[in-house]
Design an enzyme around this catalytic site. Structure first.
Site, PDB file in Angstrom:
ATOM      1  N   GLY A 239       0.814  -1.212   0.000  1.00  0.00           N
ATOM      2  CA  GLY A 239       0.000   0.000   0.000  1.00  0.00           C
ATOM      3  C   GLY A 239       0.836   1.244   0.000  1.00  0.00           C
ATOM      4  O   GLY A 239       1.732   1.408  -0.836  1.00  0.00           O
ATOM      5  N   CYS A 246       5.936   4.198  16.062  1.00  0.00           N
ATOM      6  CA  CYS A 246       7.002   3.240  16.387  1.00  0.00           C
ATOM      7  C   CYS A 246       7.916   2.897  15.209  1.00  0.00           C
ATOM      8  O   CYS A 246       9.131   3.090  15.296  1.00  0.00           O
ATOM      9  CB  CYS A 246       6.397   1.941  16.921  1.00  0.00           C
ATOM     10  SG  CYS A 246       5.713   2.153  18.557  1.00  0.00           S
TER      11      CYS A 246
HETATM   12  C1  UDX Z   1       3.661  -1.340  15.837  1.00  0.00           C
HETATM   13  C2  UDX Z   1       3.968  -2.798  16.192  1.00  0.00           C
HETATM   14  O1  UDX Z   1       3.091  -3.650  15.449  1.00  0.00           O
HETATM   15  C3  UDX Z   1       3.841  -3.021  17.683  1.00  0.00           C
HETATM   16  O2  UDX Z   1       4.189  -4.354  18.020  1.00  0.00           O
HETATM   17  C4  UDX Z   1       4.756  -2.043  18.410  1.00  0.00           C
HETATM   18  O3  UDX Z   1       4.620  -2.179  19.815  1.00  0.00           O
HETATM   19  C5  UDX Z   1       4.448  -0.610  18.005  1.00  0.00           C
HETATM   20  O4  UDX Z   1       4.520  -0.484  16.572  1.00  0.00           O
HETATM   21  P1  UDX Z   1       1.464   0.142  15.571  1.00  0.00           P
HETATM   22  O5  UDX Z   1       2.381   1.307  15.367  1.00  0.00           O
HETATM   23  O6  UDX Z   1       0.277   0.290  16.442  1.00  0.00           O
HETATM   24  O7  UDX Z   1       2.295  -1.095  16.156  1.00  0.00           O
HETATM   25  O8  UDX Z   1       0.938  -0.260  14.130  1.00  0.00           O
HETATM   26  P2  UDX Z   1       0.921  -1.556  13.178  1.00  0.00           P
HETATM   27  O9  UDX Z   1      -0.415  -2.164  13.234  1.00  0.00           O
HETATM   28  O10 UDX Z   1       2.085  -2.432  13.410  1.00  0.00           O
HETATM   29  O11 UDX Z   1       1.087  -0.842  11.748  1.00  0.00           O
HETATM   30  C6  UDX Z   1       2.213   0.012  11.494  1.00  0.00           C
HETATM   31  C7  UDX Z   1       2.130   0.609  10.123  1.00  0.00           C
HETATM   32  O12 UDX Z   1       2.352  -0.387   9.130  1.00  0.00           O
HETATM   33  C8  UDX Z   1       0.783   1.258   9.771  1.00  0.00           C
HETATM   34  O13 UDX Z   1       1.015   2.469   9.085  1.00  0.00           O
HETATM   35  C9  UDX Z   1       0.109   0.244   8.869  1.00  0.00           C
HETATM   36  O14 UDX Z   1      -0.794   0.813   7.959  1.00  0.00           O
HETATM   37  C10 UDX Z   1       1.317  -0.327   8.146  1.00  0.00           C
HETATM   38  N1  UDX Z   1       1.109  -1.691   7.613  1.00  0.00           N
HETATM   39  C11 UDX Z   1       0.880  -2.721   8.474  1.00  0.00           C
HETATM   40  C12 UDX Z   1       1.201  -1.917   6.247  1.00  0.00           C
HETATM   41  O15 UDX Z   1       1.441  -0.993   5.448  1.00  0.00           O
HETATM   42  N2  UDX Z   1       1.041  -3.196   5.768  1.00  0.00           N
HETATM   43  C13 UDX Z   1       0.812  -4.245   6.600  1.00  0.00           C
HETATM   44  O16 UDX Z   1       0.692  -5.379   6.085  1.00  0.00           O
HETATM   45  C14 UDX Z   1       0.724  -4.006   7.994  1.00  0.00           C
END
Ligand code: UDX
Length: 413
Positions: A239, A246
Site C-alpha cells: 500500500g 514506532c
Molecule cells: C507497531 C507494532 O506492530 C507493535 O508491536 C509495536 O509495539 C508498536 O509499533 P502500531 O504502530 O500500532 O504497532 O501499528 P501496526 O499495526 O504495526 O502498523 C504500522 C504501520 O504499518 C501502519 O502504518 C500500517 O498501515 C502499516 N502496515 C501494516 C502496512 O502498510 N502493511 C501491513 O501489512 C501491515
C-alpha cells in the site's frame, strides 16, 4: 501488588489499565497537566477501545498524580515515558533521565519505554540505588489494552535474579510464553521485531511496484506466499507504506545504534528507503495538473486510531501540495492541518481523484455510487482494501500492484 507508572501515553495507560484489571493497585504519574486533568475525570486523551471502561470500573485501584514522589511506596515502578527521535535519528532519552533523577527512594524499576540496546545497563550504572528490568511492549494501537492483557509473549530482561523471578511470577499468570534474558537482549528483541515487520512491509511494497509494471496482482501474490507458515500472511499488505509512532522512529534508532558501532545495516536502510519511495510512488499515480482536487479518504496512520504521528497521509499530501494540487481529507477520528471535510460525501464532492489512504471499515465498504459526486470518478486504493475492487461499476479503480485487476480473475483454483 502496588505499581507506579511514569508516563501515561499509549504504553503507560494501556499498562495501567491492564494492571488494574488484573487486581493490582496502580498510581499513574503524568506531568502534562491537561492530560492529567482529563485522566482524573475519567476521560482517555486518545482513541483506544476499552480504556475508559477500566478507568470507570476500577476507580478504587487507580490514582493519578503529577508527582513521582507519590510512588515511593510501590512494589515496582514502571517507566513508560516517550523516547522520541532526535534530529539525527537517534533515540532521545531526556524523559527517561528526567524521570529517574526524580526517583529518590530505592526502587525496582521496569523500563517499558522503547530504549536502544545497552541503555538499561547504562542506567544501572548511572542510578545504582535501583534494580532494573526491561519489559518491552509490543502493543498495537487500536488494540493496546487487548495486547497488554494477552500479548504474544512477554520478554523480561534483567541481570537481577530476584527481579526476574518476581516479574516471571506476575507475567506468568497471563499464560503466554515468557522469555527471560539480559537487558540488552530484551531491548534488541523489541527493535528487531519492529524492524522485521517494517522490512516485511517494504519487501511487499517493492514487489507491488514491480507487479504494477509486470501486470501481476500483489494481493494474490501475498496470499500465495502467506500460506507458507515460514513466511506468514501478516504484514504483507502492500500500500502506502508504514507510519505511526514506532516503526519509523525505531528503524532510525536501530540504524543509529549500528552507526555508533561502526556498522551498516543495509537491509534496514533499504527498507526505510523503500518506504519513502512508496509514498512518492503513490503520489506519482496522480496526474500532474495544477488545480486538480484530490480527496483523501482516511488520514490516521492506520484504522482504529486517531493518531497522526508519522502518518503516510501527511507525506503524501506534501508530495501533492508541491504540485499545487488541492487536497481535502476525511477521517472518522483523526485531524490534520490541510482542509478537512466532515463527511465522505463532502470530501468527494467535485473531486477529480479519491485516494483511499486509511482502511477504515466505513471507507472500504463505500459502494461505487458513493463516488457519484466526484468530477471524475477515479479511485486510487492506496491500501488495496476497497471491497468493490473487482466490481467497481463506473469508478475508475487503481490499486497498488494490482494492474491485473480484471473483474473475472479467479481468486483461487
Ligand atoms: C507497531 C507494532 O506492530 C507493535 O508491536 C509495536 O509495539 C508498536 O509499533 P502500531 O504502530 O500500532 O504497532 O501499528 P501496526 O499495526 O504495526 O502498523 C504500522 C504501520 O504499518 C501502519 O502504518 C500500517 O498501515 C502499516 N502496515 C501494516 C502496512 O502498510 N502493511 C501491513 O501489512 C501491515
Amino acid at each position: 501488588m502496588k505499581f507506579g507508572i511514569i508516563g501515561l501515553g499509549y504504553v503507560g495507560l494501556a499498562t495501567l489499565c491492564g494492571l488494574a484489571k488484573a487486581g493490582h493497585e496502580v498510581i499513574g504519574v503524568e506531568k502534562d497537566q491537561p492530560r492529567l486533568l482529563r485522566l482524573m475525570s475519567g476521560d482517555v486523551p486518545f482513541h483506544e477501545p476499552g480504556m475508559a471502561d477500566v478507568l470507570r470500573d476500577y476507580p478504587g485501584s487507580i490514582t493519578f498524580t503529577d508527582s513521582i514522589t507519590d510512588t515511593e511506596s510501590v512494589d515496582y515502578l514502571i517507566l513508560a515515558v516517550g523516547t522520541p527521535s532526535k534530529s539525527d535519528g537517534s533515540c532521545d532519552l531526556t524523559f527517561v533521565d528526567a524521570a529517574l533523577s526524580e526517583v529518590k527512594s530505592k526502587q525496582k524499576i521496569i523500563i517499558r519505554s522503547t530504549v536502544p540496546p545497552g541503555t538499561t545497563d547504562m542506567l544501572s550504572i548511572m542510578y545504582p540505588a535501583h534494580t532494573f528490568a526491561v519489559v518491552p511492549e509490543f502493543l498495537q494501537e487500536g488494540r493496546a489494552l487487548a495486547d497488554v492483557l494477552k500479548p504474544h509473549r512477554v520478554v523480561i530482561g534483567s541481570d537481577n535474579l530476584e527481579m526476574c523471578e518476581g516479574l516471571a511470577g506476575i507475567y506468568g499468570r497471563l499464560g503466554v510464553p515468557l522469555v527471560c534474558t539480559s537487558p540488552i537482549d530484551a531491548e534488541f528483541i523489541k527493535y528487531a521485531s519492529n524492524a522485521f515487520l517494517a522490512t516485511k512491509i517494504s519487501f511487499i511494497n517493492d514487489l507491488a511496484r514491480l507487479a504494477d509494471k509486470a501486470g501481476a496482482d500483489i494481493t494474490t501474490i501475498a496470499d500465495g506466499m502467506g500460506l507458507d507458515p515460514r513466511i506468514g500472511r501478516a504484514f504483507l499488505n502492500a500500500g502506502l507504506g508504514y507510519g505511526g509512532s514506532c516503526f519509523p522512529k525505531d528503524m532510525h534508532a536501530l540504524l543509529n545504534v549500528a552507526h555508533e558501532n561502526e556498522l551498516d545495516l543495509p537491509v534496514i536502510s533499504a527498507a526505510m528507503h523503500s518506504n519513502d519511495a512508496q509514498m512518492g510512488y503513490v503520489a506519482s499515480k496522480v496526474e500532474h495538473k495544477s488545480g486538480l482536487k484530490v480527496a483523501f479518504l482516511g488520514l490516521a496512520f492506520k484504522p482504529g486510531t486517531d493518531d497522526m504521528r508519522d502518518a503516510p497521509s501527511v507525506t503524501l499530501a506534501h508530495h501533492l501540495a508541491l504540485r499545487e494540487i488541492d487536497i481535502i481529507g476525511y477521517d472518522p477520528l483523526a485531524k490534520w492541518d490541510y482542509p478537512q471535510a466532515m463527511t465522505v460525501e463532502a470530501a468527494l464532492k467535485g473531486a477529480d481523484v479519491a485516494i483511499l489512504v486509511t482502511e477504515w471499515d466505513e471507507l472500504v465498504n463505500l459502494k461505487p455510487e458513493a463516488f457519484d459526486g466526484m468530477r471524475t470518478k477515479r479511485l486510487i486504493d492506496a491500501r488495496n482494501a476497497w471491497k468493490y475492487a473487482r466490481d467497481p461499476g463506473t469508478v475508475q479503480y487503481e490499486g497498488i500492484g494490482r494492474m491485473q485487476n480484471k473483474a473475472n480473475t479467479p481468486s483461487s483454483m
